[in-house]
Enzyme design. Structure first.
Site, PDB file in Angstrom:
ATOM      1  CD  GLU A   7      -3.562  -6.030   2.844  1.00 31.70           C
ATOM      2  OE1 GLU A   7      -4.519  -5.314   3.614  1.00 31.70           O
ATOM      3  OE2 GLU A   7      -2.473  -5.872   3.093  1.00 31.70           O
ATOM      4  CD  GLU A  58      -3.162  -0.960   2.122  1.00 27.16           C
ATOM      5  OE1 GLU A  58      -3.209  -0.192   2.969  1.00 27.16           O
ATOM      6  OE2 GLU A  58      -4.106  -1.935   1.827  1.00 27.16           O
TER       7      GLU A  58
HETATM    8  O1  AHR Z   1      -5.213  -6.047   6.647  1.00 25.19           O
HETATM    9  C1  AHR Z   1      -5.225  -5.032   7.599  1.00 25.19           C
HETATM   10  C2  AHR Z   1      -4.795  -3.643   6.775  1.00 25.19           C
HETATM   11  O2  AHR Z   1      -5.207  -3.463   5.843  1.00 25.19           O
HETATM   12  C3  AHR Z   1      -3.337  -3.978   6.227  1.00 25.19           C
HETATM   13  O3  AHR Z   1      -2.285  -3.945   7.083  1.00 25.19           O
HETATM   14  C4  AHR Z   1      -3.064  -3.068   5.315  1.00 25.19           C
HETATM   15  O4  AHR Z   1      -2.366  -3.290   4.254  1.00 25.19           O
HETATM   16  C5  AHR Z   1      -4.522  -2.652   4.740  1.00 25.19           C
HETATM   17  O5  AHR Z   1      -5.046  -1.518   4.796  1.00 25.19           O
END
Ligand code: AHR
Length: 514
Positions: free
Chosen positions: A318, A194
């Protein structure tokens, strides 16, 4: 609709039991040469809450079977569903993690504060060796997210050398001194996480340059050709994908990541409860979940512009539902329960990925144990398998199977003025010729009859398994850990060459045709 299908439709409608009120038509063909990559079924475990500490890695005194401090009941449950890869150490944590803090004698490792997740002390007792030992126990491939936000090129480059070099360089020898003479051969490396947000708040232009710099010093060692994954867009940030694809040559990256979470209410300030929600909120949750299809399609279309041969994978590393935390738990630990709704989210999302397997060749559910949409919840020595776990158990048959294209004509599921398609599906054929069809009915009230034609696919018999429950809010608890479990499914029959299924309301069914 073809004449044969109309005839079948009329015939079936006349013989339907009274409770089946809706009908969908499905056709499955054998016209693709694509494979559903097993890496779509990957997992993610961050140093966050009780995911690692208290999840995988427990106190020496905890009365459960362990190897070192790795909990083996959890390992065995995950082996059962064949998880192909595990992403670590974050997430946002990755860009403040310095790998040298996590090697060598445990008692001498420096402590740090986990600023992203609850401000707790990180004692670094779970580091590179412990993670790679865990992956070896799980029989899965490690996917390491390297620190670009607060780390250096040298640090990342040396981490790769530490893991993969078989030379007598000082860093490779250090690995041997720390107990692992053989290289670990870690091939999946994320170059930051991110980078548009917690990983450095960069612009896509700046990040592309950073990627090229870091990736240039991410070297291949014998037997470990790297699969470098660029930090990709947040949800619908199409500009990010466009700039990355324009600026980074396709040969430099194996994949580009994408993150998208299903927020029940759509409002990050008040995400909604994991266990208590109205039908309206259920519908909005599922609509938000199904948005994954649009996101993947649009990012893939941008990638097609620069990479028509589809060399670069889209890696949704994610995903999952993100609700309010369970009342009374640390808000920084992201602990949430997991209901039948979670199972339908997992199944629908995996169907979307399967159906986009030309471009989606990796993914990771966030986050395996005790964090967000988990497969497993633990409470001291107790553990339970969530409804989401059972979906991954059913879907393991799709891993590395031949993709079978589908066409579905589904009734709508309508609540008030909003509607979504009630049924979603994906299908594949495994190496032994068995066909697997994963069917989801999102409608809370109506069973749906699905009439399926299978062009060019020979089969004689069908069996099935189902996951459902009396209420969409039903969960497994430590007192009742098997409330939701898989049972054999019988409402399916062969009618000539066609398959007729009565798919119960709020259920997921996996069929196997031989
Ligand atoms: O999964 C939780 C968080 O969500 C992670 O650390 C981040 O990459 C995302 O914003």
């Amino acid at each position: 609709m073809k004449l044969k299908t109309i005839f079948l439709f009329v015939l079936i409608s006349l013989s339907l039991p009274a409770f089946a009120q809706e009908t969908a038509t499905l056709s499955i063909s054998d016209t693709s040469k694509l494979t559903i990559s097993k890496y779509i079924y990957g997992q993610f475990a961050e140093h966050l809450g009780h995911g690692i500490y208290g999840g995988f890695w427990v106190d020496k005194s905890l009365p459960v079977e362990k190897q070192d401090r790795i909990r083996l009941d959890v390992v065995n449950a995950l082996k059962e569903i064949k998880i192909p890869s595990l992403r670590w150490p974050g997430g946002c944590f990755a860009d403040e993690y310095h790998w040298r803090d996590g090697i060598g004698p445990s008692a001498q490792r420096p402590r740090m504060v986990n600023t992203n997740w609850g401000g707790v002390t990180e004692d670094n007792s779970f580091g590179t060796h412990e993670f790679l030992e865990l992956c070896s126990l799980l029989g899965c491939e490690p996917y390491v997210a390297a620190n670009v936000g607060s780390g250096t090129v040298e640090e990342m480059s040396k981490w790769i050398e530490y893991c993969n070099s078989n030379s007598n360089s000082t860093i490779a020898q250090l690995r041997a001194q720390n107990g692992h003479p053989d290289p670990y051969k870690v091939t999946f490396w994320g170059i930051g996480n991110e980078s548009w947000g917690c990983g450095g708040n960069m612009t896509p232009e700046f990040y592309s340059d950073q990627f090229k710099r870091y990736a240039s010093f991410a070297k291949n060692y014998p037997g470990a050709p790297l699969k470098k994954i660029a930090s990709g867009p947040n949800a619908d940030d199409y500009n990010w994908t466009d700039v990355i694809m324009k600026n980074i040559p396709t040969w430099m990256m194996w994949g580009i990541s994408m993150h998208y979470y299903t927020i029940p209410t759509g409002d990050w300030g008040h995400k909604g409860s994991a266990t208590s929600f109205t039908e309206e909120e259920y519908l909005s949750t599922m609509a938000n979940c199904l948005k994954m299809d649009e996101l993947v399609s649009k990012h893939a279309a941008i990638m097609d512009k620069y990479d028509p041969k589809k060399r670069v994978a889209l890696v949704v590393d994610e995903w999952g539902v993100w609700t309010d935390v369970e009342p009374g738990t640390n808000p920084g630990f992201l602990y949430q329960q997991n209901s039948l709704r979670d199972a339908l989210i997992a199944a629908s999302t995996l169907n979307i990925f399967n159906n986009h397997c030309d471009r989606v060749r990796g993914a990771a559910l966030a986050q395996t144990i005790n964090v967000l949409q988990s497969l497993i919840l633990t409470d001291k020595d107790k553990m339970l398998l969530t409804p989401t776990y059972h979906i991954f158990d059913l879907y393991k048959v799709h891993q590395d199977a031949k993709y079978l294209p589908i066409q579905i004509n589904s009734p709508d599921y309508i609540v008030g003025s909003k509607k979504i398609s009630a049924v979603n599906v994906s299908a594949s054929q495994d190496a032994s010729g068995k066909v697997h069809i994963s069917l989801v009915n999102l409608d809370l009230h109506n069973n749906i009859t699905i009439m399926t034609s299978l062009a060019g696919i020979k089969w004689k018999s069908v069996t099935g398994q189902i996951l459902t429950s009396a209420n969409i809010t039903d969960v497994n608890t430590f007192d009742q850990p098997d409330k939701l479990h898989l049972v054999s499914f019988k409402d399916v029959k062969k009618e000539g060459d066609n398959l007729v299924v009565i798919l119960p309301a709020k259920s997921m069914v996996m069929l196997e045709l031989e």
